[in-house]
Design a protein around this motif. Sequence first.
Motif, PDB file in Angstrom:
ATOM      1  N   ASN A 165       0.821  -1.218   0.000  1.00 28.31           N
ATOM      2  CA  ASN A 165       0.000   0.000   0.000  1.00 28.31           C
ATOM      3  C   ASN A 165       0.854   1.267   0.000  1.00 28.31           C
ATOM      4  O   ASN A 165       0.428   2.311   0.454  1.00 28.31           O
ATOM      5  N   THR A 203     -12.329  -2.668  -0.499  1.00 25.26           N
ATOM      6  CA  THR A 203     -11.950  -2.116   0.801  1.00 25.26           C
ATOM      7  C   THR A 203     -12.960  -2.551   1.844  1.00 25.26           C
ATOM      8  O   THR A 203     -14.167  -2.604   1.557  1.00 25.26           O
ATOM      9  N   ILE A 204     -12.464  -2.840   3.024  1.00 25.76           N
ATOM     10  CA  ILE A 204     -13.405  -3.148   4.106  1.00 25.76           C
ATOM     11  C   ILE A 204     -14.180  -1.889   4.494  1.00 25.76           C
ATOM     12  O   ILE A 204     -15.247  -1.975   5.074  1.00 25.76           O
ATOM     13  N   ASP A 205     -13.627  -0.700   4.165  1.00 27.93           N
ATOM     14  CA  ASP A 205     -14.229   0.561   4.625  1.00 27.93           C
ATOM     15  C   ASP A 205     -15.525   0.912   3.878  1.00 27.93           C
ATOM     16  O   ASP A 205     -16.290   1.751   4.340  1.00 27.93           O
ATOM     17  N   MET A 254     -12.390  -0.067  12.583  1.00 26.70           N
ATOM     18  CA  MET A 254     -11.714   0.581  11.440  1.00 26.70           C
ATOM     19  C   MET A 254     -12.701   1.318  10.530  1.00 26.70           C
ATOM     20  O   MET A 254     -13.899   1.343  10.789  1.00 26.70           O
ATOM     21  N   GLY A 255     -12.174   1.897   9.460  1.00 30.79           N
ATOM     22  CA  GLY A 255     -13.031   2.561   8.474  1.00 30.79           C
ATOM     23  C   GLY A 255     -12.494   3.888   7.961  1.00 30.79           C
ATOM     24  O   GLY A 255     -13.182   4.591   7.234  1.00 30.79           O
ATOM     25  N   ARG A 256     -11.290   4.272   8.400  1.00 31.35           N
ATOM     26  CA  ARG A 256     -10.741   5.599   8.065  1.00 31.35           C
ATOM     27  C   ARG A 256     -11.747   6.683   8.461  1.00 31.35           C
ATOM     28  O   ARG A 256     -12.293   6.619   9.551  1.00 31.35           O
ATOM     29  N   GLU A 258     -12.756   4.504  14.235  1.00 32.40           N
ATOM     30  CA  GLU A 258     -11.412   5.064  14.472  1.00 32.40           C
ATOM     31  C   GLU A 258     -11.335   6.540  14.058  1.00 32.40           C
ATOM     32  O   GLU A 258     -10.500   7.285  14.550  1.00 32.40           O
ATOM     33  N   ARG A 302      -0.372   7.386  13.869  1.00 34.49           N
ATOM     34  CA  ARG A 302       0.983   7.612  13.354  1.00 34.49           C
ATOM     35  C   ARG A 302       0.919   8.165  11.945  1.00 34.49           C
ATOM     36  O   ARG A 302      -0.118   8.102  11.271  1.00 34.49           O
ATOM     37  N   ARG A 314      -2.522   7.373   9.645  1.00 28.52           N
ATOM     38  CA  ARG A 314      -3.160   6.177  10.204  1.00 28.52           C
ATOM     39  C   ARG A 314      -3.880   6.604  11.474  1.00 28.52           C
ATOM     40  O   ARG A 314      -3.256   7.109  12.414  1.00 28.52           O
ATOM     41  N   HIS A 351      -6.662  -4.986  12.889  1.00 32.80           N
ATOM     42  CA  HIS A 351      -6.564  -5.717  11.619  1.00 32.80           C
ATOM     43  C   HIS A 351      -7.312  -7.041  11.619  1.00 32.80           C
ATOM     44  O   HIS A 351      -7.429  -7.657  10.555  1.00 32.80           O
ATOM     45  N   ARG A 383      -9.725  -7.146   8.959  1.00 32.27           N
ATOM     46  CA  ARG A 383      -9.306  -7.325   7.558  1.00 32.27           C
ATOM     47  C   ARG A 383      -9.014  -8.782   7.219  1.00 32.27           C
ATOM     48  O   ARG A 383      -8.837  -9.133   6.056  1.00 32.27           O
TER      49      ARG A 383
HETATM   50  O1  F6P Z   1      -8.541   1.038   4.393  1.00 25.60           O
HETATM   51  C1  F6P Z   1      -8.538  -0.138   5.130  1.00 25.60           C
HETATM   52  C2  F6P Z   1      -7.950   0.100   6.503  1.00 25.60           C
HETATM   53  O2  F6P Z   1      -8.003  -1.125   7.227  1.00 25.60           O
HETATM   54  C3  F6P Z   1      -8.596   1.221   7.303  1.00 25.60           C
HETATM   55  O3  F6P Z   1      -9.829   0.860   7.856  1.00 25.60           O
HETATM   56  C4  F6P Z   1      -7.519   1.535   8.301  1.00 25.60           C
HETATM   57  O4  F6P Z   1      -7.626   2.863   8.736  1.00 25.60           O
HETATM   58  C5  F6P Z   1      -6.261   1.351   7.484  1.00 25.60           C
HETATM   59  O5  F6P Z   1      -6.588   0.485   6.409  1.00 25.60           O
HETATM   60  C6  F6P Z   1      -5.110   0.754   8.252  1.00 25.60           C
HETATM   61  O6  F6P Z   1      -3.986   0.750   7.435  1.00 25.60           O
HETATM   62  P1  F6P Z   1      -2.667  -0.096   7.756  1.00 25.60           P
HETATM   63  O7  F6P Z   1      -2.963  -1.538   7.447  1.00 25.60           O
HETATM   64  O8  F6P Z   1      -1.653   0.477   6.837  1.00 25.60           O
HETATM   65  O9  F6P Z   1      -2.364   0.110   9.200  1.00 25.60           O
END
Ligand code: F6P
Length: 368
Positions: A76, A142-144, A186-188, A239, A252, A262, A289, A292
């Motif tokens: 990513n 995306t899970i979001d 999660m979900g940004r 989050e 971070r 993040r 995670h 995910r």
């Molecule tokens: O976009 C998917 C996601 O799991 C978000 O929900 C989360 O904020 C982000 O990725 C976490 O990213 P990383 O795996 O880089 O910590």
Amino acid sequence: MSTVKRIAILTGGGDCPGLNAVIRAVAKTAIYQHGIRVFGIEDGFLGLIEDRISELTSMHVSGILTIGGTILGTNNKTNPANHITGYDDHGAPIHEDVSDRCVENLRKRDIDALIVIGGDGTISCAAPLVEKGINCIGVPKTIDNDIVGTDITFGFLTAVNTATDALDKLHSTAASHHRVMVCELMGRNAGWITLNAGVASGADVILIPEIPYDMDRICQFVESRMHRGRGFSIVACAEGAKPVDGEPVVARYDPTSPDPIRLGGIGERVAATIGEKTGIETRFTVLGHIQRGGTPVPSDRVLASQFGHHAMKILMDGGVGRMVVMQGMTLDDVDLTFAANKQRLVPHDHPLLETARSVRTCFGDPQK
Ligand code: F6P
């Protein structure tokens, strides 16, 4: 009649349940229906830049439908148009456009088209390759569930399932100990996972980024449940949730990532404040995670298979630079860059908000 003879597949961005189901659907449709040879690229665009590409036979994609993650690996942090090729004397990254290298690595294998399975960032990274003559078809993941243009992305329902399971488990321990349990999900900056898992598990408080919360309102609500004899409360907290007068909590900053922020830490903060202000014992859990990972739920396997099949259909029908979408119950496609730099948030008039409010779920908004 399509002239495509060889295609490649890559998965980019964060992993998500259902990626392997898409790879399988694309590869099997290509091999069995169209006699097309299929190549897999390791670790997203990084593997394309580094020429880590090998042929996928039907054997390679057999038995992967139910497996989480991606057999191809993912990354990513890579955008070919802005790739980190070194660091200067001060340690700052040096970026270069290496799109031509990607095109060369595909051309030398006579690969005509690329199926790019990724989020909005990964998919829009493919646009320069289309301009250079490599057809790319995007498959949104995306899970979001926050990609603009599609009503749903695969992986989302599995994440909701996992989050719901966690909230259900917290429910029984919260009830036994008469505690408040805060679970950060999660979900940004989008509240889809939290809203859906919160409703599915009957969370008492749901905090999503789209509805900034008032801490006093949440504390009053939790206390009133205590007085009404409920003795515990479950708080599903996205989050990206933020107070009315504040910002989301950043866990971070990763300067090597195209999306460097993040999120994380809000659950702990909310739990600490509830504990201090109400005196009720409060704990927090960060699901992270786990959302995910794991095997995709059946509806994600179905959706991912449909997306993979539809990507091949677009390609064989002559579509160029398109992204598969689901609008309502209909598969369709939009321009590859349609979703770039946008995010699909929970609208304030979404029916699920009304459903939740009607059973007295608190969103922490001061006026309600
Ligand atoms: O976009 C998917 C996601 O799991 C978000 O929900 C989360 O904020 C982000 O990725 C976490 O990213 P990383 O795996 O880089 O910590």
